[in-house]
Motif scaffolding. Structure first.
Motif, short mmCIF file in Angstrom:
data_model
loop_
_atom_site.label_atom_id
_atom_site.label_comp_id
_atom_site.label_asym_id
_atom_site.label_seq_id
_atom_site.Cartn_x
_atom_site.Cartn_y
_atom_site.Cartn_z
N ILE A 115 0.86 -1.17 0.00
CA ILE A 115 0.00 0.00 0.00
C ILE A 115 0.90 1.23 0.00
CG2 ILE A 115 -1.82 1.25 1.23
CD1 ILE A 115 -2.72 -1.52 0.23
N HIS A 116 0.91 1.93 -1.13
CA HIS A 116 1.80 3.09 -1.28
C HIS A 116 1.09 4.40 -0.95
CE1 HIS A 116 4.20 6.11 -3.59
NE2 HIS A 116 5.16 5.47 -2.99
N GLU A 117 -0.19 4.48 -1.32
CA GLU A 117 -0.94 5.72 -1.06
C GLU A 117 -2.36 5.36 -0.63
OE1 GLU A 117 -2.04 7.03 -5.55
OE2 GLU A 117 0.05 7.29 -4.94
N GLU A 118 -3.08 6.34 -0.14
CA GLU A 118 -4.40 6.12 0.45
C GLU A 118 -5.35 5.38 -0.50
OE1 GLU A 118 -8.01 8.77 2.35
OE2 GLU A 118 -6.00 9.64 2.24
N ALA A 119 -5.33 5.69 -1.77
CA ALA A 119 -6.23 5.05 -2.73
C ALA A 119 -5.96 3.55 -2.86
CB ALA A 119 -6.12 5.73 -4.10
N ASP A 120 -4.76 3.11 -2.53
CA ASP A 120 -4.39 1.69 -2.65
C ASP A 120 -5.08 0.82 -1.61
OD1 ASP A 120 -2.69 2.72 -4.57
OD2 ASP A 120 -0.86 2.28 -3.46
N VAL A 121 -5.58 1.43 -0.54
CA VAL A 121 -6.19 0.66 0.55
C VAL A 121 -7.36 -0.18 0.04
CG1 VAL A 121 -7.37 0.86 2.79
CG2 VAL A 121 -5.37 2.27 2.30
N GLN A 122 -8.01 0.25 -1.03
CA GLN A 122 -9.14 -0.50 -1.59
C GLN A 122 -8.74 -1.92 -1.99
OE1 GLN A 122 -10.55 0.71 -5.46
NE2 GLN A 122 -8.58 1.64 -5.94
N LEU A 123 -7.47 -2.14 -2.28
CA LEU A 123 -7.01 -3.49 -2.62
C LEU A 123 -7.33 -4.50 -1.52
CD1 LEU A 123 -3.47 -3.05 -4.23
CD2 LEU A 123 -5.47 -4.12 -5.27
N LEU A 124 -7.33 -4.04 -0.28
CA LEU A 124 -7.55 -4.95 0.85
C LEU A 124 -8.95 -5.55 0.83
CD1 LEU A 124 -5.75 -2.88 3.62
CD2 LEU A 124 -4.82 -4.72 2.19
N GLN A 125 -9.91 -4.86 0.21
CA GLN A 125 -11.26 -5.41 0.09
C GLN A 125 -11.41 -6.24 -1.19
OE1 GLN A 125 -10.83 -2.30 1.63
NE2 GLN A 125 -11.33 -3.44 3.46
N GLN A 126 -10.55 -6.04 -2.16
CA GLN A 126 -10.67 -6.69 -3.45
C GLN A 126 -9.94 -8.03 -3.54
OE1 GLN A 126 -9.14 -3.83 -6.22
NE2 GLN A 126 -10.80 -2.38 -5.86
N LEU A 127 -8.93 -8.23 -2.69
CA LEU A 127 -8.08 -9.40 -2.81
C LEU A 127 -8.37 -10.42 -1.72
CD1 LEU A 127 -4.71 -7.57 -3.56
CD2 LEU A 127 -6.34 -8.53 -5.18
N GLU A 128 -8.01 -11.66 -1.99
CA GLU A 128 -8.17 -12.72 -1.00
C GLU A 128 -6.81 -13.27 -0.61
OE1 GLU A 128 -9.75 -16.52 -2.64
OE2 GLU A 128 -10.04 -15.33 -4.47
N ASN A 129 -6.78 -13.96 0.52
CA ASN A 129 -5.58 -14.64 1.02
C ASN A 129 -4.42 -13.69 1.29
OD1 ASN A 129 -6.96 -17.12 0.87
ND2 ASN A 129 -6.51 -17.21 -1.31
N ILE A 130 -4.72 -12.58 1.91
CA ILE A 130 -3.69 -11.61 2.29
C ILE A 130 -3.08 -12.06 3.61
CG2 ILE A 130 -3.24 -9.21 2.92
CD1 ILE A 130 -5.75 -8.48 1.22
#
Length: 178
Positions: A115-130
């Motif tokens: 996560i480089h910038e605030e907008a990247d946080v959305q990845l945490l809801q889009q991806l699985e197996n983090i």
């Protein structure tokens, strides 16, 4: 040497310029210090060239070869005029201890998310197996990051901590059931 019957596979994912390649390049020697053989698979959404105009392999491809390989005592390269699935590439690297995958966000393997910038946080809801989130310092206090459960949180520059996470999660990465 930690070689087992299956490699430990972990994806390093994030948006463009989030530090994926830099992190991978820093992790490789730390895993090698522990006696591990490390392979990297990189996803490129665009057309790429490995050999150069005028080389023998380039001439073979220009002549119409669907696949070429070149090998020497210390290096082998293979180019095929077709895409490969991540599973096929992993199978080809099965003799390595770790396979670190750069990209392939939508695959199901365990992931380190950058996560480089605030907008990247959305990845945490889009991806699985983090299994871990690696953040750039200004985002460490981001409210969306505080509620992560069963997920390690690292500053992007904590390379030793991230390498230790990969080491400690090795069994999970090896036995992840896809």
């Amino acid at each position: 040497m930690p070689q087992a019957d299956r490699p430990a596979v972990c994806q390093i994912v994030g948006y463009k310029n989030s530090g994926k390649t830099t992190l991978l390049c820093a992790l490789i020697p730390l895993l090698q210090e522990r006696g591990c053989k490390v392979a990297v698979i990189k996803h490129d959404a665009h057309h790429f060239e490995m050999d150069y105009a005028g080389s023998d392999t380039w001439k073979h491809r220009q002549a119409g070869a669907s696949a070429i390989a070149i090998t020497s005592p210390g290096r082998t390269a293979r180019i095929e005029e077709q895409g490969s699935s991540l599973a096929e590439l992993i199978a080809a690297f099965a003799s390595y201890d770790y396979i670190l995958v750069e990209g392939f966000k939508n695959e199901v393997f365990p992931k380190l998310v950058l996560i480089h910038e605030e907008a990247d946080v959305q990845l945490l809801q889009q991806l699985e197996n983090i299994t871990a989130v690696c953040v750039w310092e200004p985002l460490r206090s981001e409210p969306q990051l505080e509620g992560l459960q069963n997920t390690a949180l690292f500053p992007i520059n904590d390379i030793q901590g991230i390498a230790n996470h990969l080491w400690c999660q090795r069994s999970y990465f090896q036995n992840f059931n896809i």
